[in-house]
Design an enzyme around this catalytic site. Structure first.
Site, mmCIF file in Angstrom:
data_model
loop_
_atom_site.group_PDB
_atom_site.id
_atom_site.type_symbol
_atom_site.label_atom_id
_atom_site.label_comp_id
_atom_site.label_asym_id
_atom_site.label_seq_id
_atom_site.Cartn_x
_atom_site.Cartn_y
_atom_site.Cartn_z
ATOM 1 N N HIS A 92 0.848 -1.187 0.000
ATOM 2 C CA HIS A 92 0.000 0.000 0.000
ATOM 3 C C HIS A 92 0.882 1.236 0.000
ATOM 4 C CE1 HIS A 92 -3.549 -2.378 0.855
ATOM 5 N NE2 HIS A 92 -3.012 -2.844 1.981
ATOM 6 N N CYS A 137 -4.805 4.802 -2.232
ATOM 7 C CA CYS A 137 -3.695 3.861 -2.379
ATOM 8 C C CYS A 137 -3.551 3.615 -3.879
ATOM 9 C CB CYS A 137 -4.009 2.568 -1.635
ATOM 10 S SG CYS A 137 -2.838 1.229 -1.950
ATOM 11 N N HIS A 140 -4.439 0.161 -5.321
ATOM 12 C CA HIS A 140 -5.793 -0.325 -5.026
ATOM 13 C C HIS A 140 -6.878 0.734 -5.171
ATOM 14 C CE1 HIS A 140 -3.050 -3.038 -2.581
ATOM 15 N NE2 HIS A 140 -3.516 -3.786 -3.560
ATOM 16 N N MET A 145 -9.986 1.824 -2.663
ATOM 17 C CA MET A 145 -9.199 2.143 -1.478
ATOM 18 C C MET A 145 -8.887 3.637 -1.471
ATOM 19 S SD MET A 145 -5.967 0.087 0.059
ATOM 20 C CE MET A 145 -5.339 0.484 1.680
#
Length: 152
Positions: A92, A137, A140, A145
């Site tokens: 991440h 992120c 993602h 995210m």
């Protein structure tokens, strides 16, 4: 004055670093009888005021492995620190959207584009400009995210 009068004790605040241990804790030693109550009160206030308050911790990835920031939205006061901790589903990172942060704030300066690859890896920010900060992120973002920080 009662608080200052009670400073006739010794406060232990030394800095110790042990290899392989958690981050060092700051401890300072002073004695109000030798320093004077006002000096001791000032030293204690300075010791406590040095580090920003950790207002919130945001998990990168939920405990169940979902690709989310937990919590996804938080509100903090100006000058408080937010820590982002790698939890599950990594790698991440934390990237702030330059179009969704307060004017005058440099998105690159507050973003953490390097990947956090291990459990417990962390980065932090202190926000001094009130407003709304949207972040995501990179690997993602398509999975949803994303998060938001509101600084008052």
């Amino acid at each position: 004055m009662a608080a200052i009068a009670s400073l006739n004790a010794t406060f232990l605040v030394t800095k110790k670093t042990v290899k392989g241990a958690a981050p060092a804790k700051t401890v300072c030693v002073f004695n109000a009888e030798k320093m004077g109550k006002a000096a001791a009160a000032g030293a204690l206030a300075l010791t406590l005021a040095v580090a920003p308050v950790n207002a919130a911790t945001v998990k990168l990835g939920s405990d169940s492995g979902a690709l989310v920031f937990e919590p996804s939205t938080i509100t903090v006061a100006k000058g408080e620190k937010i820590t982002f901790v790698n939890n599950r589903g990594f790698p991440h990172n934390v990237v702030f959207d330059e179009d969704e942060i307060p004017g005058g704030v440099d998105a690159d300066a507050i973003s953490h584009e390097d990947y956090l690859n291990g459990p417990g890896d962390e980065v932090s920010n202190v926000f001094d400009t009130p407003g709304s900060y949207s972040y995501y992120c990179e690997p993602h973002q398509g999975a949803g995210m994303v998060g938001k920080i509101i600084v008052q």
